[in-house]
Enzyme design. Structure first.
Site, PDB file in Angstrom:
ATOM      1  N   HIS A  19       0.840  -1.199   0.000  1.00  0.00           N
ATOM      2  CA  HIS A  19       0.000   0.000   0.000  1.00  0.00           C
ATOM      3  C   HIS A  19       0.871   1.243   0.000  1.00  0.00           C
ATOM      4  CE1 HIS A  19       0.871   0.582   4.208  1.00  0.00           C
ATOM      5  NE2 HIS A  19       0.366  -0.602   4.524  1.00  0.00           N
ATOM      6  N   HIS A  22       4.090   1.500   2.152  1.00  0.00           N
ATOM      7  CA  HIS A  22       5.273   0.813   1.615  1.00  0.00           C
ATOM      8  C   HIS A  22       5.872   1.626   0.463  1.00  0.00           C
ATOM      9  CE1 HIS A  22       2.593  -2.678   2.921  1.00  0.00           C
ATOM     10  NE2 HIS A  22       3.545  -2.619   3.811  1.00  0.00           N
TER      11      HIS A  22
HETATM   12  O1  ME8 Z   1       7.407  -4.013   9.573  1.00  0.00           O
HETATM   13  N1  ME8 Z   1       2.671   5.293   6.714  1.00  0.00           N
HETATM   14  O2  ME8 Z   1       7.040  -4.856   7.463  1.00  0.00           O
HETATM   15  P1  ME8 Z   1       5.696  -4.120   7.021  1.00  0.00           P
HETATM   16  C1  ME8 Z   1       3.975   5.290   6.404  1.00  0.00           C
HETATM   17  N2  ME8 Z   1       8.746  -6.792   7.881  1.00  0.00           N
HETATM   18  N3  ME8 Z   1       4.706   4.183   6.197  1.00  0.00           N
HETATM   19  C2  ME8 Z   1       4.111   3.010   6.329  1.00  0.00           C
HETATM   20  C3  ME8 Z   1       2.735   2.916   6.662  1.00  0.00           C
HETATM   21  C4  ME8 Z   1       2.003   4.131   6.860  1.00  0.00           C
HETATM   22  N4  ME8 Z   1       0.724   4.167   7.163  1.00  0.00           N
HETATM   23  N5  ME8 Z   1       2.430   1.615   6.723  1.00  0.00           N
HETATM   24  C5  ME8 Z   1       3.558   0.921   6.442  1.00  0.00           C
HETATM   25  C6  ME8 Z   1       7.671  -4.789   8.671  1.00  0.00           C
HETATM   26  N6  ME8 Z   1       4.577   1.759   6.184  1.00  0.00           N
HETATM   27  C7  ME8 Z   1       8.865  -5.713   8.796  1.00  0.00           C
HETATM   28  C8  ME8 Z   1      10.120  -4.922   8.543  1.00  0.00           C
HETATM   29  S1  ME8 Z   1      12.757  -4.682   8.296  1.00  0.00           S
HETATM   30  C9  ME8 Z   1      14.128  -5.557   8.735  1.00  0.00           C
HETATM   31  C10 ME8 Z   1      11.391  -5.688   8.663  1.00  0.00           C
HETATM   32  C11 ME8 Z   1       5.942   1.378   5.778  1.00  0.00           C
HETATM   33  O3  ME8 Z   1       5.283  -4.782   5.757  1.00  0.00           O
HETATM   34  C12 ME8 Z   1       7.015   1.861   6.739  1.00  0.00           C
HETATM   35  O4  ME8 Z   1       8.244   1.860   6.085  1.00  0.00           O
HETATM   36  O5  ME8 Z   1       4.742  -4.049   8.135  1.00  0.00           O
HETATM   37  C13 ME8 Z   1       7.010   0.755   7.762  1.00  0.00           C
HETATM   38  O6  ME8 Z   1       8.168   0.754   8.544  1.00  0.00           O
HETATM   39  C14 ME8 Z   1       6.931  -0.447   6.848  1.00  0.00           C
HETATM   40  O7  ME8 Z   1       6.025  -0.035   5.811  1.00  0.00           O
HETATM   41  C15 ME8 Z   1       6.383  -1.676   7.562  1.00  0.00           C
HETATM   42  O8  ME8 Z   1       6.198  -2.682   6.638  1.00  0.00           O
END
Ligand code: ME8
Length: 646
Positions: A19, A22
């Site tokens: 989304h 990401h």
């Molecule tokens: O946490 N606003 O993966 P994830 C801004 N696999 N950025 C956002 C967001 C939002 N509403 N929602 C998601 C994980 N993100 C782990 C990470 S790393 C070694 C492992 C972005 O799929 C933001 O970068 O839940 C957040 O940190 C990431 O998506 C989380 O992705």
């Protein structure tokens, strides 16, 4: 040897499709990677997917798939989206790849070899959504996850532990000595106070499921998914288990990690302490950006307001989406995605300021200087002013990008865009043409085209296709040399005689009718789901309401509850013989001193509960998402304590 730069995104979970959140981190990383490449730095950009752990295991089961089948499907979705958004990653790591598993086992062995891993057992409150244990003091009331607000599971299992506690002081020292390590400042402060509260050893293996990388020498355990995931940043460099780490590791480590603020602790505490134990250098920077909401609401599947990046690209185009996300909100802060806002910026800043500038400039060159970049004559003050603005804009935008201030970099670039528009109005080429002042006209047209070339180079990392289109229209051949920052180190880099050619409008305006349709399409499902929620939420009648004894309470005393960040013990005068003891979870938003003397809205007939061993006989009403962002409801004026509210 040229400078090197290594930037990473989080590796995304494959239980969910990509989304806008990401996309945001990934676009930001892409801009940095493109910018550094354009500086001539050796650059590496890594992204990928996080495919192990209980969360993925459960999600795949729910869909009747094997975990790897689910992962393969979702990985494809990420790859297609990155392609569409023009993400120029150099490598895409999947934690299910062999090359990754080996590195995870190697780092485990090194940490174990240093005596930092031991076997114990763990009991605690687990959230599968976070893949993390919470303690009584970090979970929400009612045994809920503070992030997901879902019930936590009580788990007990044999587990290996990492001696994280041992590294607390070393970590604090490192943070102190390296101001660029955790950014922005507010996130650094959060981590410092978290670490100062003391670090516990970290449970780093699981036995309750086996979808993960096995612990070397004890195949009953799989390695905790966060240890597995964080290691991607070095397995993506082919770290070979030694101090020097191999060719890529030597060239590129340490990294700049861009992440969302939700996963700061993993990156700023777990990962660096693990690296310390393994004897490896820490990341250069962990930059935690803010969180996007959508039209004022938290993004959630049940609200059906998850912003789907493909739909955005369909509606607005790739470069405008990239531009908007980085221009709208300062990188470290939270922001709100709104269709009104993106349409507003596309029309004003992209179509009007930049698109029109290119169009009118190319049209003039076609008409006044034979579709060519003319030879400039002597510069007058006006010309020098434009040149100086270009130089300042290039300097400022670079400095801002070096500081991850994407929005400021764009503001600096737009100062030049607007300066060129003003220059045209002041230099009035049409008058020069009418008067036949050919030499002056040539100088003016050259300055306009050259300034636009500078704009193209500067926006290149943000809007690569737009930059290329501008160059094409300016008759600059499509080779990378011209997109390099070096090409704007000196004024007058545009080749005299290059052929200027009009193309289609860079950014068509979104007219009001089309804007209405777009806004309707995007926000309709949200409005519908809100209505559904409203109907689902049971109505209460006036008698139900009367059951709640709401009163004005005057805070007489307030103090923090030891070992709790959030909980405050308040003594509240409700017009009774003695003040009532009420525990309120507002300690991140208020100091005890701020509350004494306030007239608050209190529920006076709530069943008493014990919170962290302290009895609470009532509830203080407050609004806001939680944590620091909570505001208590209070009364103006001097009404007496205990006054009932109706
Ligand atoms: O946490 N606003 O993966 P994830 C801004 N696999 N950025 C956002 C967001 C939002 N509403 N929602 C998601 C994980 N993100 C782990 C990470 S790393 C070694 C492992 C972005 O799929 C933001 O970068 O839940 C957040 O940190 C990431 O998506 C989380 O992705």
């Amino acid at each position: 040897m040229s400078e090197s730069f290594y930037v990473t995104t989080p590796i995304y979970y494959v239980n969910d499709v990509p989304h806008i959140g990401h996309a945001y981190t990934t676009i930001a990383a892409d801009v940095l990677a493109r910018y550094h490449r354009s500086q001539g730095h050796r650059t590496r950009f890594l992204t990928g997917t996080d495919e192990h752990g209980q969360k993925i295991f459960k999600a795949s089961k729910a869909q009747g798939l094997k975990p790897i089948e689910l992962a393969n499907q979702v990985v494809e979705r990420f790859r297609v989206l990155w392609d569409r958004l023009g993400i120029s990653f150099d490598d895409f790591i999947r934690t299910t790849q062999d090359r990754h598993a080996q590195v995870v086992q190697n780092i485990w062995k090194r940490v174990e070899g240093n005596g930092d891993i031991y076997l114990g057992s763990y009991e605690g409150w687990y959230c599968t959504g976070c893949e993390e244990y919470y303690t009584e003091s970090t979970m929400d009331e009612g045994n809920l996850c503070p992030i997901h607000k879902t019930p936590l599971e009580r788990l007990k299992e044999k587990s290996y532990f990492f001696r994280m506690s041992k590294y607390a002081n070393a970590l604090l020292e490192h943070i102190e000595r390296h101001p660029e390590f955790i950014q922005p400042e507010i996130r650094k402060n959060e981590i410092v106070s978290f670490v100062k509260d003391g670090l516990r050893d970290l449970s780093v293996s699981r036995t309750s499921f086996d979808w993960g990388i096995k612990v070397p020498g004890d195949p009953e355990h799989v390695i905790y998914v966060w240890i597995d995931a964080l290691t991607n940043y070095i397995s993506g460099l082919g770290w070979n288990g030694t101090d020097r780490g191999g060719e890529l590791f030597e060239q590129f480590w340490p990294a700049v990690h861009l992440i969302g603020k939700d996963i700061l602790r993993f990156h700023a505490v777990y990962w660096p302490t693990l690296l310390m134990s393994a004897g490896l250098p820490l990341p250069k920077t962990v930059y935690a950006h803010g969180w996007w909401t959508v039209e004022g609401e938290k993004m959630s599947k049940s609200l059906r307001n998850v912003v789907e990046p493909h739909a955005l690209v369909d509606a607005y185009g790739k470069d405008p989406v990239r531009y908007f996300l980085l221009r709208e909100v300062p990188f470290g802060l939270d922001g709100d995605f709104s269709h009104h806002a993106i349409i507003g910026r596309i029309n004003a800043e992209l179509a009007n300021d930049l698109g029109n500038l290119l169009r009118r400039s190319v049209t003039m060159a076609e008409k006044y200087t034979d579709s060519m970049a003319p030879k400039p004559g002597e510069q007058n003050e006006l010309d020098k002013g434009l040149m100086n603005t270009a130089v300042a804009s290039a300097r400022d935008s670079a400095r801002h990008l070096d500081n991850y201030a994407f929005h400021k970099a764009l503001v600096s670039i737009w100062e030049l865009v607007r300066a060129v528009n003003r220059y045209i109005d002041e230099a009035a080429p049409w008058t020069l043409y009418k008067k036949g002042e050919r030499e002056r006209l040539g100088t003016v047209i050259f300055h306009i085209l050259e300034a636009i070339r500078w704009v193209a180079v500067m926006i290149g990392p943000f809007m690569p296709d737009t930059a290329r289109t501008i160059c094409e229209q300016l008759g600059i051949s499509d080779d990378d040399e011209h997109m390099m920052r070096k090409s704007i180190e000196q004024w007058a880099g545009l080749a005299v005689g290059s052929r200027v050619k009009k193309g289609p409008a860079l950014f068509p305006r979104i007219e009001p009718d089309r804007a209405k349709v777009l806004i309707f399409q995007f926000t309709e499902p949200l409005a519908e789901s809100k209505q559904e929620h409203a109907v689902e939420d049971k109505m209460i009648n006036i008698d139900d309401l009367k059951k709640v004894d709401l009163r004005l309470g005057l805070v007489k005393e307030a103090e923090r509850i030891p070992k709790s960040k959030k909980l405050l013990k308040l003594m509240i005068d409700l017009g009774e013989e003695e003040p009532r003891q009420v525990v309120a979870g507002i300690g991140l938003a208020y100091t005890p001193e701020q509350l004494v003397g306030k007239r608050l809205l209190v529920v006076a007939n709530l069943e008493p509960v014990k919170l962290m061993g302290v009895e609470s006989k009532g509830m203080v009403m407050a609004a806001g998402p939680g944590g620091e962002n909570v505001v208590v409801a209070q009364f103006d004026g001097e009404l007496p304590a205990g006054e009932s509210v109706h």
